[in-house]
Design an enzyme around this catalytic site. Structure first.
Site, PDB file in Angstrom:
ATOM      1  N   CYS A   1       3.608 -42.057   1.322  1.00 36.63           N
ATOM      2  CA  CYS A   1       3.414 -42.458   2.721  1.00 36.63           C
ATOM      3  C   CYS A   1       1.980 -42.887   3.027  1.00 36.63           C
ATOM      4  O   CYS A   1       1.733 -43.602   3.994  1.00 36.63           O
ATOM      5  CB  CYS A   1       3.814 -41.325   3.653  1.00 36.63           C
ATOM      6  SG  CYS A   1       5.560 -40.956   3.542  1.00 36.63           S
TER       7      CYS A   1
ATOM      8  N   HIS B   1       0.712 -42.466  10.807  1.00 34.98           N
ATOM      9  CA  HIS B   1       1.933 -42.536  10.008  1.00 34.98           C
ATOM     10  C   HIS B   1       3.103 -42.062  10.867  1.00 34.98           C
ATOM     11  O   HIS B   1       2.996 -41.068  11.575  1.00 34.98           O
ATOM     12  CB  HIS B   1       1.773 -41.648   8.769  1.00 34.98           C
ATOM     13  CG  HIS B   1       3.011 -41.548   7.947  1.00 34.98           C
ATOM     14  ND1 HIS B   1       3.781 -42.640   7.631  1.00 34.98           N
ATOM     15  CD2 HIS B   1       3.626 -40.472   7.369  1.00 34.98           C
ATOM     16  CE1 HIS B   1       4.812 -42.248   6.891  1.00 34.98           C
ATOM     17  NE2 HIS B   1       4.739 -40.938   6.725  1.00 34.98           N
TER      18      HIS B   1
ATOM     19  N   ASN C   1      10.915 -43.084   9.283  1.00 37.81           N
ATOM     20  CA  ASN C   1       9.754 -42.996   8.392  1.00 37.81           C
ATOM     21  C   ASN C   1       9.928 -44.043   7.290  1.00 37.81           C
ATOM     22  O   ASN C   1      10.825 -43.927   6.453  1.00 37.81           O
ATOM     23  CB  ASN C   1       9.682 -41.590   7.801  1.00 37.81           C
ATOM     24  CG  ASN C   1       8.504 -41.406   6.849  1.00 37.81           C
ATOM     25  OD1 ASN C   1       7.837 -42.368   6.472  1.00 37.81           O
ATOM     26  ND2 ASN C   1       8.256 -40.173   6.450  1.00 37.81           N
TER      27      ASN C   1
HETATM   28  N1  ACO Z   1      21.180 -32.444  11.408  1.00 39.77           N
HETATM   29  C1  ACO Z   1      21.484 -31.228  11.919  1.00 39.77           C
HETATM   30  N2  ACO Z   1      20.928 -30.091  11.481  1.00 39.77           N
HETATM   31  C2  ACO Z   1      20.038 -30.175  10.480  1.00 39.77           C
HETATM   32  C3  ACO Z   1      19.678 -31.405   9.895  1.00 39.77           C
HETATM   33  C4  ACO Z   1      20.290 -32.576  10.407  1.00 39.77           C
HETATM   34  N3  ACO Z   1      20.003 -33.799   9.936  1.00 39.77           N
HETATM   35  N4  ACO Z   1      18.767 -31.181   8.930  1.00 39.77           N
HETATM   36  C5  ACO Z   1      18.549 -29.849   8.899  1.00 39.77           C
HETATM   37  N5  ACO Z   1      19.316 -29.238   9.829  1.00 39.77           N
HETATM   38  C6  ACO Z   1      19.375 -27.809  10.143  1.00 39.77           C
HETATM   39  C7  ACO Z   1      18.883 -26.967   8.999  1.00 39.77           C
HETATM   40  O1  ACO Z   1      19.906 -26.741   8.059  1.00 39.77           O
HETATM   41  C8  ACO Z   1      18.459 -25.692   9.731  1.00 39.77           C
HETATM   42  O2  ACO Z   1      19.617 -24.935   9.985  1.00 39.77           O
HETATM   43  P1  ACO Z   1      19.586 -23.326   9.812  1.00 39.77           P
HETATM   44  O3  ACO Z   1      18.565 -22.840  10.813  1.00 39.77           O
HETATM   45  O4  ACO Z   1      20.982 -22.933  10.118  1.00 39.77           O
HETATM   46  O5  ACO Z   1      19.163 -23.083   8.389  1.00 39.77           O
HETATM   47  C9  ACO Z   1      17.959 -26.204  11.086  1.00 39.77           C
HETATM   48  O6  ACO Z   1      18.489 -27.539  11.212  1.00 39.77           O
HETATM   49  C10 ACO Z   1      16.435 -26.250  11.164  1.00 39.77           C
HETATM   50  O7  ACO Z   1      15.916 -26.894   9.989  1.00 39.77           O
HETATM   51  P2  ACO Z   1      14.348 -27.060   9.765  1.00 39.77           P
HETATM   52  O8  ACO Z   1      14.142 -27.711   8.462  1.00 39.77           O
HETATM   53  O9  ACO Z   1      13.679 -25.775  10.054  1.00 39.77           O
HETATM   54  O10 ACO Z   1      14.006 -28.071  10.955  1.00 39.77           O
HETATM   55  P3  ACO Z   1      12.580 -28.549  11.429  1.00 39.77           P
HETATM   56  O11 ACO Z   1      12.428 -28.269  12.866  1.00 39.77           O
HETATM   57  O12 ACO Z   1      11.469 -28.115  10.509  1.00 39.77           O
HETATM   58  O13 ACO Z   1      12.716 -30.134  11.309  1.00 39.77           O
HETATM   59  C11 ACO Z   1      11.998 -31.917   9.826  1.00 39.77           C
HETATM   60  C12 ACO Z   1      12.943 -30.716  10.039  1.00 39.77           C
HETATM   61  C13 ACO Z   1      12.343 -32.963  10.876  1.00 39.77           C
HETATM   62  C14 ACO Z   1      12.229 -32.450   8.428  1.00 39.77           C
HETATM   63  C15 ACO Z   1      10.530 -31.485  10.027  1.00 39.77           C
HETATM   64  O14 ACO Z   1      10.289 -30.296   9.290  1.00 39.77           O
HETATM   65  C16 ACO Z   1       9.545 -32.543   9.582  1.00 39.77           C
HETATM   66  O15 ACO Z   1       9.464 -33.599  10.160  1.00 39.77           O
HETATM   67  N6  ACO Z   1       8.744 -32.240   8.559  1.00 39.77           N
HETATM   68  C17 ACO Z   1       7.701 -33.146   8.095  1.00 39.77           C
HETATM   69  C18 ACO Z   1       8.229 -34.333   7.385  1.00 39.77           C
HETATM   70  C19 ACO Z   1       7.064 -35.234   7.011  1.00 39.77           C
HETATM   71  O16 ACO Z   1       6.170 -35.448   7.790  1.00 39.77           O
HETATM   72  N7  ACO Z   1       7.034 -35.717   5.806  1.00 39.77           N
HETATM   73  C20 ACO Z   1       5.821 -36.379   5.332  1.00 39.77           C
HETATM   74  C21 ACO Z   1       5.954 -37.736   5.093  1.00 39.77           C
HETATM   75  S1  ACO Z   1       7.323 -38.166   4.084  1.00 39.77           S
HETATM   76  C22 ACO Z   1       6.690 -38.834   2.605  1.00 39.77           C
HETATM   77  O17 ACO Z   1       5.571 -38.681   2.235  1.00 39.77           O
HETATM   78  C23 ACO Z   1       7.702 -39.530   1.732  1.00 39.77           C
END
Ligand code: ACO
Length: 323
Positions: free
Chosen positions: A113, A250, A280
């Site tokens: 990224c 980003h 993203n």
């Molecule tokens: N739809 C519905 N529910 C979902 C989904 C989905 N698509 N995905 C996960 N869930 C559920 C999970 O299973 C979890 O359920 P549980 O509590 O029963 O176990 C619940 O939602 C919460 O999951 P979390 O992973 O804790 O959700 P979070 O609030 O952290 O959001 C996210 C997830 C959006 C991925 C966030 O953590 C994020 O944006 N992280 C950073 C990503 C990023 O910036 N990446 C860097 C760049 S990417 C690169 O370099 C290629």
């Protein structure tokens, strides 16, 4: 002193828009979950015949047109991508061929990224040491082809697209009033590889692999790491964050962007957000956001712009430039 200034900006997106509701048909998710957690409403997904090279070529052509330049005016091409058309040659050389360029040189940079920040910084060094006068810098990705479409925790987050800029050598005085790149900071820390990686590759599995991410872990580190490089860039230029005209981060997650913006004390109306429409797009995310803000007339000549990205590795970085 020589500065590298932007003289053309272009972008390209695949034809097909995929809305959150469309993903409800594929995995157990909802528009509400995706939007609330990430800010994403839709993304563009490459179809048949659309690849990193075709999208990158279109964005490059748009940047050349914007700069009123021909390919003969370009000395080098750097493509930031983690989704090349082939393992080799560099997709940059495929774009070079598609643009009809038989002189100069072209290569890829892989910093996920943060690729566009790494590519801009590299081009800036070539320009400032006079190896090139003009560089075409492209971020192009087809992350849809790296995703496990059965994994709801990752497949809803990414999209495809490309953005490009042309950097050219300009004479500057060496102060913050100069046009062009005024500061850039790059960082990486391989201790975090397992938090965000692709589980395949030519030398290990001989397959392309799929993207794996511990989203919550990435989130935890993102704001602190990005703030550090942003602060270092501000210090080099000798300004504070509120002096910035446009913050172009980003586009991974709206919540990360908002935390960052509040921490830096930048007002919301100076932040360019495209994650809602593009998802993203990895290395394409920053140049796409730059191009959107340019095309809709928000950016003006002389504006002070701060770019930032963070992703797999972890690798992260920031650039401050005057347009
Ligand atoms: N739809 C519905 N529910 C979902 C989904 C989905 N698509 N995905 C996960 N869930 C559920 C999970 O299973 C979890 O359920 P549980 O509590 O029963 O176990 C619940 O939602 C919460 O999951 P979390 O992973 O804790 O959700 P979070 O609030 O952290 O959001 C996210 C997830 C959006 C991925 C966030 O953590 C994020 O944006 N992280 C950073 C990503 C990023 O910036 N990446 C860097 C760049 S990417 C690169 O370099 C290629």
């Amino acid at each position: 002193m020589i500065r590298s200034a932007i003289c053309g900006i272009g972008m390209a997106l695949p034809k097909r828009v995929v809305k959150n509701a469309d993903l409800e048909e594929i995995v157990d998710t909802s528009d509400e979950w995706i939007h609330q957690r990430t800010g994403i409403r839709q993304r563009y997904i490459a179809g048949e015949g659309e690849t990193t090279v075709t999208l990158g070529t279109q964005a490059a052509q748009a940047a050349l047109e914007d700069a009123r330049l021909g390919i003969q005016d370009i000395d080098m091409i750097i493509l930031a991508t983690s989704t090349p058309d082939h393992t080799f040659p560099a997709s940059a050389t495929e774009i070079q061929r598609a643009l009809g360029m038989a002189h100069g040189f072209a290569f890829d940079i892989q910093a996920v990224c943060s690729g566009f920040i790494f590519a801009m910084t590299t081009a800036d060094l070539y320009i400032r040491c006079k190896t090139a006068r003009r560089a075409l810098v492209i971020g192009s990705e087809t992350f849809s082809r790296l995703l496990d479409w059965k994994d709801r925790t990752t497949c809803v987050l990414f999209g495809d697209g490309a953005g490009a800029v042309i950097l050219e050598a300009r004479e500057g005085k060496g102060d913050s009033q100069d046009y062009g790149i005024l500061a850039s900071i790059l960082r990486s820390d391989g201790r975090h590889i397992e938090k965000l990686y692709v589980d395949g590759g030519p030398s290990t599995t001989q397959t392309t692999g799929h993207l794996c991410m511990e989203g919550r872990e990435v989130f935890k580190y993102a704001v602190g790491m990005i703030s550090d490089v942003v602060d270092a860039c501000l210090e080099i230029v000798g300004i504070t964050a509120p002096n910035i005209d446009w913050f172009i981060p980003h586009q991974a997650n709206r919540r990360i962007i908002e935390s960052l913006t509040h921490r830096l004390g930048i007002s919301d109306d100076k932040v360019v957000i495209t994650v809602d429409k593009h998802g993203n797009t990895s290395a394409a995310s920053v140049p796409l956001a730059l191009a959107v803000a340019d095309k809709d007339g928000r950016l003006r000549k002389g504006d002070l712009i701060m770019l930032q990205a963070m992703g797999g590795g972890f690798a992260w970085g920031s650039i401050i430039l005057r347009l």
